[in-house]
Scaffold this motif. Structure first.
Motif, PDB file in Angstrom:
ATOM      1  N   ALA A 181       0.828  -1.206   0.000  1.00 28.04           N
ATOM      2  CA  ALA A 181       0.000   0.000   0.000  1.00 28.04           C
ATOM      3  C   ALA A 181       0.860   1.253   0.000  1.00 28.04           C
ATOM      4  O   ALA A 181       0.590   2.220  -0.740  1.00 28.04           O
ATOM      5  N   SER A 182       1.909   1.263   0.807  1.00 26.66           N
ATOM      6  CA  SER A 182       2.753   2.448   0.928  1.00 26.66           C
ATOM      7  C   SER A 182       3.533   2.725  -0.348  1.00 26.66           C
ATOM      8  O   SER A 182       3.598   3.868  -0.811  1.00 26.66           O
ATOM      9  N   VAL A 183       4.112   1.684  -0.931  1.00 26.68           N
ATOM     10  CA  VAL A 183       4.926   1.883  -2.135  1.00 26.68           C
ATOM     11  C   VAL A 183       4.059   2.323  -3.311  1.00 26.68           C
ATOM     12  O   VAL A 183       4.435   3.225  -4.082  1.00 26.68           O
ATOM     13  N   ASN A 184       2.892   1.717  -3.464  1.00 26.28           N
ATOM     14  CA  ASN A 184       2.006   2.151  -4.546  1.00 26.28           C
ATOM     15  C   ASN A 184       1.522   3.575  -4.322  1.00 26.28           C
ATOM     16  O   ASN A 184       1.379   4.351  -5.276  1.00 26.28           O
ATOM     17  N   SER A 185       1.278   3.934  -3.072  1.00 26.88           N
ATOM     18  CA  SER A 185       0.856   5.305  -2.770  1.00 26.88           C
ATOM     19  C   SER A 185       1.960   6.299  -3.109  1.00 26.88           C
ATOM     20  O   SER A 185       1.695   7.399  -3.602  1.00 26.88           O
ATOM     21  N   LYS A 186       3.195   5.920  -2.839  1.00 30.12           N
ATOM     22  CA  LYS A 186       4.329   6.794  -3.141  1.00 30.12           C
ATOM     23  C   LYS A 186       4.366   7.147  -4.622  1.00 30.12           C
ATOM     24  O   LYS A 186       4.629   8.287  -5.004  1.00 30.12           O
ATOM     25  N   TYR A 187       4.079   6.168  -5.469  1.00 34.55           N
ATOM     26  CA  TYR A 187       4.154   6.393  -6.915  1.00 34.55           C
ATOM     27  C   TYR A 187       2.873   6.993  -7.502  1.00 34.55           C
ATOM     28  O   TYR A 187       2.942   7.801  -8.446  1.00 34.55           O
ATOM     29  N   LEU A 191       1.978   1.712   8.445  1.00 34.49           N
ATOM     30  CA  LEU A 191       1.375   2.715   7.577  1.00 34.49           C
ATOM     31  C   LEU A 191       1.619   4.131   8.089  1.00 34.49           C
ATOM     32  O   LEU A 191       1.783   5.067   7.310  1.00 34.49           O
ATOM     33  N   GLU A 192       1.649   4.270   9.395  1.00 30.53           N
ATOM     34  CA  GLU A 192       1.766   5.602   9.984  1.00 30.53           C
ATOM     35  C   GLU A 192       3.186   6.161   9.911  1.00 30.53           C
ATOM     36  O   GLU A 192       3.375   7.350  10.143  1.00 30.53           O
ATOM     37  N   GLY A 193       4.164   5.341   9.557  1.00 36.23           N
ATOM     38  CA  GLY A 193       5.511   5.899   9.510  1.00 36.23           C
ATOM     39  C   GLY A 193       6.533   5.078   8.771  1.00 36.23           C
ATOM     40  O   GLY A 193       7.731   5.377   8.830  1.00 36.23           O
ATOM     41  N   GLY A 194       6.124   4.073   8.044  1.00 37.58           N
ATOM     42  CA  GLY A 194       7.082   3.207   7.382  1.00 37.58           C
ATOM     43  C   GLY A 194       7.135   3.387   5.883  1.00 37.58           C
ATOM     44  O   GLY A 194       6.262   4.007   5.280  1.00 37.58           O
ATOM     45  N   PHE A 195       8.194   2.852   5.272  1.00 33.50           N
ATOM     46  CA  PHE A 195       8.331   2.750   3.816  1.00 33.50           C
ATOM     47  C   PHE A 195       8.337   4.098   3.108  1.00 33.50           C
ATOM     48  O   PHE A 195       7.973   4.201   1.942  1.00 33.50           O
ATOM     49  N   GLY A 196       8.716   5.160   3.808  1.00 34.25           N
ATOM     50  CA  GLY A 196       8.887   6.460   3.173  1.00 34.25           C
ATOM     51  C   GLY A 196       7.617   7.234   2.906  1.00 34.25           C
ATOM     52  O   GLY A 196       7.652   8.320   2.318  1.00 34.25           O
ATOM     53  N   VAL A 197       6.475   6.697   3.303  1.00 33.81           N
ATOM     54  CA  VAL A 197       5.186   7.378   3.129  1.00 33.81           C
ATOM     55  C   VAL A 197       4.461   7.333   4.472  1.00 33.81           C
ATOM     56  O   VAL A 197       4.458   6.296   5.140  1.00 33.81           O
TER      57      VAL A 197
END
Length: 230
Positions: free
Chosen positions: A155-161, A195-201
């Motif tokens: 979820a985080s990586v797709n949100s980043k892009y 989700l609240e602070g990981g993976f750069g998003v």
């Protein structure tokens, strides 16, 4: 029979003394997965079974669903298109990019897309968003329902892009796909923390509720993406 619009394009129907969900059918006369069709004041509706749809269950659990008639949505884990078809109804002037990994399931999804021009099918692994970055435009909403152990990371990586500034994430977390032995509540807590602070998003979690009575060991979540400096 009474029809009440709960949010943009999502309706509650009092049908035969029982309240149920429905969407307006953008392809009148065509049922997608055997759901009942009915007409009221010249409008055709499709009943929406929450036991076959995490998003439908979230609606009944009183989530505020951030979908609008003109939204652009990236849907991760589209499967054969049961829920995607209802999202297609809601986005009558919008677009949904439907990502699915299984070639066999994709065949059913492509048949659905032949009937519904606002769905773009993508055969791809949601773990590899760069593989479809040339197809997908920025999305107002990402909806994810994937049975993978790294659900928060996907979820985080797709949100980043792909997620627009201040866009929303709607996430269904399946605990048994992450760990079959650990407590679902602990898994949910850990995934939300990621989700609240990981993976750069970073996300602000707006709502979270377990989907029990519809989907066992699932957590529904709606979050808003933080933007640096705001």
């Amino acid at each position: 029979m009474s029809v009440e619009e709960l949010s943009d394009g999502i309706f509650e129907i009092d049908l035969d003394g029982r309240k149920t969900l429905a969407t307006k059918n953008i392809m009148p006369g065509i049922s997608v997965y055997g759901e009942r069709l009915f007409r009221e004041e010249g409008v055709e509706y499709r009943l929406w079974d929450p036991r076959r749809s995490k998003l439908g269950a979230m609606v009944l659990k009183k989530f505020e669903i951030p979908l609008k008639y003109d939204s652009t949505v990236l849907y991760l884990g589209a499967a054969s298109g049961t829920t995607v078809s209802h999202v297609s109804d809601i986005l009558r002037d919008g677009l949904v990019y439907a990502v699915e990994f299984s070639p066999r399931t994709m065949r059913d999804l492509i048949q659905l897309c032949d009937q519904r021009p606002n769905i773009i099918p993508i055969l791809a692994d949601a773990n590899k968003p760069l593989s479809y970055a040339h197809i997908v435009e920025k999305a107002d909403v990402i909806f994810q329902d994937v049975a993978q152990p790294n659900q928060a990371e996907i979820a985080s990586v797709n949100s980043k892009y792909f997620l627009e500034k201040h866009g929303h994430l709607i996430l269904s977390i399946k605990s048994r796909s992450i760990d079959t032995l650990a407590s679902p509540k602990k898994i949910f807590k850990d995934e939300v923390h990621k989700l609240e602070g990981g993976f750069g998003v970073e996300f602000e979690v707006l709502q979270r509720k377990e989907l029990d009575s519809f989907h066992e060991d699932h957590l529904g979540l709606v979050a808003r993406m933080f933007v640096d400096g705001e």
